[in-house]
Design a protein around this motif. Sequence first.
Motif, mmCIF file in Angstrom:
data_model
loop_
_atom_site.group_PDB
_atom_site.id
_atom_site.type_symbol
_atom_site.label_atom_id
_atom_site.label_comp_id
_atom_site.label_asym_id
_atom_site.label_seq_id
_atom_site.Cartn_x
_atom_site.Cartn_y
_atom_site.Cartn_z
ATOM 1 N N UNK A 61 0.818 -1.217 0.000
ATOM 2 C CA UNK A 61 0.000 0.000 0.000
ATOM 3 C C UNK A 61 0.852 1.268 0.000
ATOM 4 N N UNK A 62 0.218 2.351 -0.348
ATOM 5 C CA UNK A 62 0.863 3.651 -0.305
ATOM 6 C C UNK A 62 0.116 4.556 0.664
ATOM 7 N N UNK A 63 0.832 5.528 1.173
ATOM 8 C CA UNK A 63 0.261 6.575 2.021
ATOM 9 C C UNK A 63 0.346 7.832 1.180
ATOM 10 N N UNK A 64 -0.754 8.198 0.539
ATOM 11 C CA UNK A 64 -0.662 9.213 -0.500
ATOM 12 C C UNK A 64 0.141 8.637 -1.650
ATOM 13 N N UNK A 65 1.245 9.285 -1.992
ATOM 14 C CA UNK A 65 2.119 8.781 -3.052
ATOM 15 C C UNK A 65 3.346 8.069 -2.491
ATOM 16 N N UNK A 66 3.457 7.977 -1.169
ATOM 17 C CA UNK A 66 4.635 7.397 -0.538
ATOM 18 C C UNK A 66 4.375 5.958 -0.103
ATOM 19 N N UNK A 67 5.408 5.138 -0.162
ATOM 20 C CA UNK A 67 5.314 3.763 0.324
ATOM 21 C C UNK A 67 4.997 3.761 1.818
ATOM 22 N N UNK A 68 3.956 3.032 2.197
ATOM 23 C CA UNK A 68 3.601 2.942 3.612
ATOM 24 C C UNK A 68 4.737 2.302 4.412
ATOM 25 N N UNK A 69 5.434 1.364 3.815
ATOM 26 C CA UNK A 69 6.577 0.719 4.479
ATOM 27 C C UNK A 69 7.661 1.756 4.761
#
Length: 407
Positions: A61-69
């Motif tokens: 998954x992403x958080x916005x455009x950033x990797x959630x990891x």
Amino acid sequence: MTGEARNPSSDEQPLDGLTVLDASRVLVGPFCTMQLGDLGADVIKVERPDGGDQTRGWHPPTYGEESAYYVSINRNKRSVTLNLASEDGREVFRDLASEADVLVENFRVGKMEEWGLDYSTLKERNPDLVYCSLSGYGEWGPQKDRPAYDIMMQAEGGMMSITGEENGPPVRVGVAIADIGAGMYATQAILAALLYRELGDSGGQKIDVSLLDGQVAWMSYMASNYFATGDPPGRMGSKHPTIAPYQAFETTDGYVVVATASENLWPKFCRALDREDLIDDERFAVNADRVENRSELDQILDDEFAQYSTAEAVARMEEAGVPASRVRDMEEVFDNPQVRARNMQQTVEHPTIGQMKMAGSPMHFSQTPTAIERHPPLLGEHTEEILHEFGYDSETIANLDDRDIIG
């Protein structure tokens, strides 16, 4: 840093004034340096210009455009892009390391020496440097050059031999605990080395932490049980090898976890289930009896808990004073009023995402609290800022950029 006493103000943090050069990526190193950043250190994250930390690309998954990891383990850092495959890039790195207090890296064993960025080389310019190397198997031994991933370390270090249901397949713990555990050991070691440096005239030193060593150390009482008996412990699901009942029981709509961890809890537990007859049952009189006759006890208790919903079972246990809980998912964890009261869910402003939720720091100080002061940085977000701070002028920075040394 200095060893002088000071009177901290409410906005100070334990590691204010400490500079950490973070040449690590993925999980073990970034988790370590995030902890140092939470404690107030200025963490400079060195990343490849062509994509940066590999976890930036680990999505969905992403958080916005950033990797959630990626965002989960890289707050409280500044990002500088630097091409360490070039000698000019390595020379910039040496300049940064010459003024750093701590360096953390997790390249393959021997790579930093190959680049001329090893501890022996860097300490010539900075004898106070605390240099922490992280690897799968450590820097010596017959397996030092093997590649390592968390699931391998959980398997090789014994964790998977004791995780999973009895007679079932081995199961990895749901988060990468080999990386996280080694990252925690690295943080402890770094802080100890800094204290040793500050209390004397010894200067810095080299630290070697491996994922395998961390997993072996985490075997703790399981290792001791093996040493005591000569029998390797096996998988028991949620059960405890030396306490009973101490496990999860299935209810009509889920599971309840019960921890009957002392003799005075056993009668309370029995009364909570309306099974006072079990109190005086000689098969279960004391914990050693309950462990020895676990299979019979489990069958009785499985039948009892199958009559109740999870909420009913938890209520009965809590009313009787027996530690119990339902198994919470992430939504329930962060809705927990205790978790909220302890500030274990926090927010930070991110330039592309806006308000970003994050798990907080578990380290609570009376005078120098931890804080999330920086969002997980964009790739190279602070390159020019950092190089200016280390004495590079705009013309030199532009030249490095033109030659793809920094971007």
